[in-house]
Design a protein around this motif. Sequence first.
Motif, PDB file in Angstrom:
ATOM      1  N   THR A  40      42.546  36.996   1.478  1.00  0.00           N
ATOM      2  CA  THR A  40      42.622  36.662   0.236  1.00  0.00           C
ATOM      3  C   THR A  40      41.359  36.569  -0.573  1.00  0.00           C
ATOM      4  OG1 THR A  40      44.488  35.401   0.702  1.00  0.00           O
ATOM      5  CG2 THR A  40      43.203  34.892  -1.589  1.00  0.00           C
ATOM      6  N   LEU A  41      40.180  36.207   0.256  1.00  0.00           N
ATOM      7  CA  LEU A  41      38.912  36.068  -0.192  1.00  0.00           C
ATOM      8  C   LEU A  41      38.306  37.633  -0.469  1.00  0.00           C
ATOM      9  CD1 LEU A  41      37.353  33.231   1.674  1.00  0.00           C
ATOM     10  CD2 LEU A  41      37.574  33.338  -0.645  1.00  0.00           C
ATOM     11  N   LEU A  42      38.606  38.246   0.596  1.00  0.00           N
ATOM     12  CA  LEU A  42      38.197  39.752   0.141  1.00  0.00           C
ATOM     13  C   LEU A  42      38.691  40.588  -0.932  1.00  0.00           C
ATOM     14  CD1 LEU A  42      38.299  40.960   3.918  1.00  0.00           C
ATOM     15  CD2 LEU A  42      36.359  40.759   2.459  1.00  0.00           C
ATOM     16  N   LEU A  43      40.123  40.223  -1.084  1.00  0.00           N
ATOM     17  CA  LEU A  43      40.781  40.987  -2.278  1.00  0.00           C
ATOM     18  C   LEU A  43      40.374  40.199  -3.508  1.00  0.00           C
ATOM     19  CD1 LEU A  43      44.221  41.175  -0.432  1.00  0.00           C
ATOM     20  CD2 LEU A  43      42.684  43.037  -0.884  1.00  0.00           C
ATOM     21  N   GLN A  44      40.038  38.875  -3.563  1.00  0.00           N
ATOM     22  CA  GLN A  44      39.659  38.265  -4.940  1.00  0.00           C
ATOM     23  C   GLN A  44      38.334  38.720  -5.222  1.00  0.00           C
ATOM     24  OE1 GLN A  44      40.054  34.094  -4.918  1.00  0.00           O
ATOM     25  NE2 GLN A  44      38.668  33.610  -6.429  1.00  0.00           N
ATOM     26  N   PHE A  45      37.432  39.196  -4.316  1.00  0.00           N
ATOM     27  CA  PHE A  45      36.119  39.562  -4.763  1.00  0.00           C
ATOM     28  C   PHE A  45      36.106  41.093  -5.124  1.00  0.00           C
ATOM     29  CE2 PHE A  45      32.371  36.734  -4.145  1.00  0.00           C
ATOM     30  CZ  PHE A  45      32.940  35.517  -3.772  1.00  0.00           C
ATOM     31  N   GLU A  46      37.165  41.572  -4.631  1.00  0.00           N
ATOM     32  CA  GLU A  46      37.653  43.206  -5.309  1.00  0.00           C
ATOM     33  C   GLU A  46      38.180  43.246  -6.665  1.00  0.00           C
ATOM     34  OE1 GLU A  46      36.598  46.393  -4.171  1.00  0.00           O
ATOM     35  OE2 GLU A  46      35.518  45.261  -2.573  1.00  0.00           O
ATOM     36  N   ASN A  47      38.788  41.797  -6.797  1.00  0.00           N
ATOM     37  CA  ASN A  47      39.542  41.934  -8.155  1.00  0.00           C
ATOM     38  C   ASN A  47      40.757  42.597  -7.956  1.00  0.00           C
ATOM     39  OD1 ASN A  47      37.721  40.297  -9.930  1.00  0.00           O
ATOM     40  ND2 ASN A  47      36.273  42.165 -10.226  1.00  0.00           N
ATOM     41  N   ALA A  48      41.177  42.531  -6.772  1.00  0.00           N
ATOM     42  CA  ALA A  48      42.475  43.349  -6.588  1.00  0.00           C
ATOM     43  C   ALA A  48      43.726  42.351  -7.233  1.00  0.00           C
ATOM     44  CB  ALA A  48      42.531  43.329  -5.124  1.00  0.00           C
ATOM     45  N   PRO A  49      44.652  43.362  -7.692  1.00  0.00           N
ATOM     46  CA  PRO A  49      45.882  42.657  -7.982  1.00  0.00           C
ATOM     47  C   PRO A  49      46.922  42.500  -7.183  1.00  0.00           C
ATOM     48  CG  PRO A  49      45.884  44.991  -8.746  1.00  0.00           C
ATOM     49  CD  PRO A  49      44.671  44.690  -7.870  1.00  0.00           C
ATOM     50  N   PHE A  50      48.037  41.644  -7.226  1.00  0.00           N
ATOM     51  CA  PHE A  50      49.052  41.322  -6.376  1.00  0.00           C
ATOM     52  C   PHE A  50      49.877  42.747  -6.025  1.00  0.00           C
ATOM     53  CE2 PHE A  50      48.574  36.839  -7.216  1.00  0.00           C
ATOM     54  CZ  PHE A  50      48.712  36.468  -5.844  1.00  0.00           C
ATOM     55  N   ARG A  51      49.462  43.816  -6.905  1.00  0.00           N
ATOM     56  CA  ARG A  51      50.140  45.085  -6.476  1.00  0.00           C
ATOM     57  C   ARG A  51      49.657  45.550  -5.140  1.00  0.00           C
ATOM     58  NH1 ARG A  51      49.385  46.792 -10.794  1.00  0.00           N
ATOM     59  NH2 ARG A  51      51.587  47.066 -11.737  1.00  0.00           N
ATOM     60  N   THR A  52      48.512  45.170  -4.977  1.00  0.00           N
ATOM     61  CA  THR A  52      47.841  45.678  -3.628  1.00  0.00           C
ATOM     62  C   THR A  52      48.727  45.260  -2.436  1.00  0.00           C
ATOM     63  OG1 THR A  52      45.827  45.303  -4.572  1.00  0.00           O
ATOM     64  CG2 THR A  52      45.742  45.577  -2.246  1.00  0.00           C
TER      65      THR A  52
END
Lengths: 244, 244
Positions: free
Chosen positions: B89-101
């Motif tokens: 979650t932290l990695l994806l948050q820092f990439e501004n990744a959307p839930f689509r990921t």
Amino acid sequence: MSVANSRPPKTAMLLAQQIVADINRRGNRVGDRLPPERLMLEEYNVGRGTLRESLRFLELQGVIRLRPGPGGGPVVQQPDSTALATSLTLLLQFENAPFRTIAESRVGLEPIMARLAAERMSEEQLADLKASVDTMKLHLGDQRVFLEENKRFHDVIAHGSGNAMFGYLVDALLDILDGSAIGIDYPEVRREAVQEAHAQIYEAIAARDPLAATEAMSDHIDQYMRYAERKFPDVLDEPITWAH
Amino acid sequence: MSVANSRPPKTAMLLAQQIVADINRRGNRVGDRLPPERLMLEEYNVGRGTLRESLRFLELQGVIRLRPGPGGGPVVQQPDSTALATSLTLLLQFENAPFRTIAESRVGLEPIMARLAAERMSEEQLADLKASVDTMKLHLGDQRVFLEENKRFHDVIAHGSGNAMFGYLVDALLDILDGSAIGIDYPEVRREAVQEAHAQIYEAIAARDPLAATEAMSDHIDQYMRYAERKFPDVLDEPITWAH
């Protein structure tokens, strides 16, 4: 014991979540300094021990870096896959999972990523991929360069998939394999075969042909698995451990 | 600040690795007590602060539980996917990744796991899968039961793949989606379609037919993605955040 008697870790985790939410809300970027301890203690209304634990946790997650010395303090950092690799390794170790688990999951993941990469990879990433293929070809005699370029090739494709989850997951899997030094050896004839496979995968991705990219990657990774199973079955049977 | 002035976290991590290696070496099982603090301080020749930090880290990883009170202390625990979900979650948050990921990575992963499950799932896991399909059919009117069984179905298949990496990864992805309460709604007509798809996937796995299982799962998860894209594009666009 004293550790057990202190506040539950839940408080520190909730505070860590709050700190991350505030990094987000303020629009902080990598390199930004967070408020000094004195202000944080006030703002979050927590004890020094809890704050310290939260910051340490965020440091271990790679989200902040704690600069030592006077005028030091927490600085926002771009996390990498280290913490992810650690969590995965511990889970696999407690399942007594062998290294085959990692190799097998790459058999599943790599073709999907090659397909997405063919659809989405940027021109810049494509140039990186080409550079990796060319460098490997130029230095086939050098095992160190070979291993580096081998890792880079799969890494560029993982991140070129445009799916950050796949990108970091593959980083973590390659880290676990790498860190293991489990020693799957590549004699020169294998290195040549790998280089040719990489060239073929690159061509399919550059042609933006998802099906051809999937098939070329499937062949490549299946061949790797068959080679490892034939020559290094004991290595694949080795249990994954965090502490090498 | 004081946190920054204390010893580097590396010492605590190396100690944590040593403690895990010793758990392994001694053949400790879940529920076993580790040596008391006094003995650990002596054995590892470290300061109390470092030991405390290591144990906290292992607690956050779910590898030990710290029992409070006199006679308490660290007890070996079976880790679950919580720490993995946090790191991801932290990695994806820092990439501004959307839930689509997350949804997209399930599109890639679920068919592979269905194939492996058809080859490897135990009779007991197969019975679990059947129970999930039947329970969902019996309670189609109840959204809560539906969501629970939906999660259980995919979870049993992930662990039935016989690949612990896939098992825990899917647990983590489902945790992230769940924790989000992002609210992809299932009206009764959708629930019926999902139940029928689950029944079909179950039949293919029970028949030990990897190809049919792959295809049934692909269809199911593609349909889910199309439904979500059509009805809830804004939800899929939402950035993933650790702190909800």
